[in-house]
Motif scaffolding. Structure first.
Motif, short mmCIF file in Angstrom:
data_model
loop_
_atom_site.label_atom_id
_atom_site.label_comp_id
_atom_site.label_asym_id
_atom_site.label_seq_id
_atom_site.Cartn_x
_atom_site.Cartn_y
_atom_site.Cartn_z
N LYS A 30 54.25 -8.98 23.02
CA LYS A 30 52.85 -9.27 22.73
C LYS A 30 52.42 -8.39 21.56
CE LYS A 30 51.43 -9.90 27.54
NZ LYS A 30 50.48 -9.38 28.54
N GLN A 51 48.01 -4.48 20.50
CA GLN A 51 46.69 -4.25 21.06
C GLN A 51 46.48 -4.98 22.38
OE1 GLN A 51 47.47 -5.58 18.12
NE2 GLN A 51 45.88 -6.89 17.33
N ASP A 52 47.33 -5.96 22.69
CA ASP A 52 47.22 -6.68 23.96
C ASP A 52 48.03 -6.03 25.07
OD1 ASP A 52 45.61 -8.53 22.70
OD2 ASP A 52 47.22 -10.00 22.43
N SER A 97 49.11 -3.18 27.73
CA SER A 97 48.61 -2.01 28.45
C SER A 97 49.54 -0.84 28.11
CB SER A 97 48.64 -2.26 29.96
OG SER A 97 49.99 -2.35 30.41
#
Length: 77
Positions: free
Chosen positions: A5, A8-9, A11
């Motif tokens: 991903k 920034q997406d 965790s």
């Protein structure tokens, strides 16, 4: 390598887990130079993402401690 991903997406935990996998794959060897470079670059991205999460957590913690510091002892009892 698993589909990744945008940083920034992710965790913190997901970025750290993927980073551990990247390091494991690099340490195991057996990849081409091109694959190794791609893994290294992804590892750098993930390390940066993890550092951003940690820096953000530190800022939030510091802000909370400053907001609660009414008695001059840094919020400590």
């Amino acid at each position: 390598m698993a589909e990744s991903k945008p940083d920034q997406d992710l965790s913190y935990e997901a970025a750290r887990e993927e980073l551990v996998d990247v390091v494991r794959r690099l340490e195991a060897g057996g990849t081409t130079l091109e694959e190794s470079l791609a893994l290294w670059e992804r590892g750098e991205q993930l390390a940066t993402a993890c550092q951003r999460w940690l820096d953000g957590a530190r800022e939030r913690l510091d802000a909370t401690l400053e907001d609660g510091d009414g008695d001059g002892d840094g919020g400590r009892a």
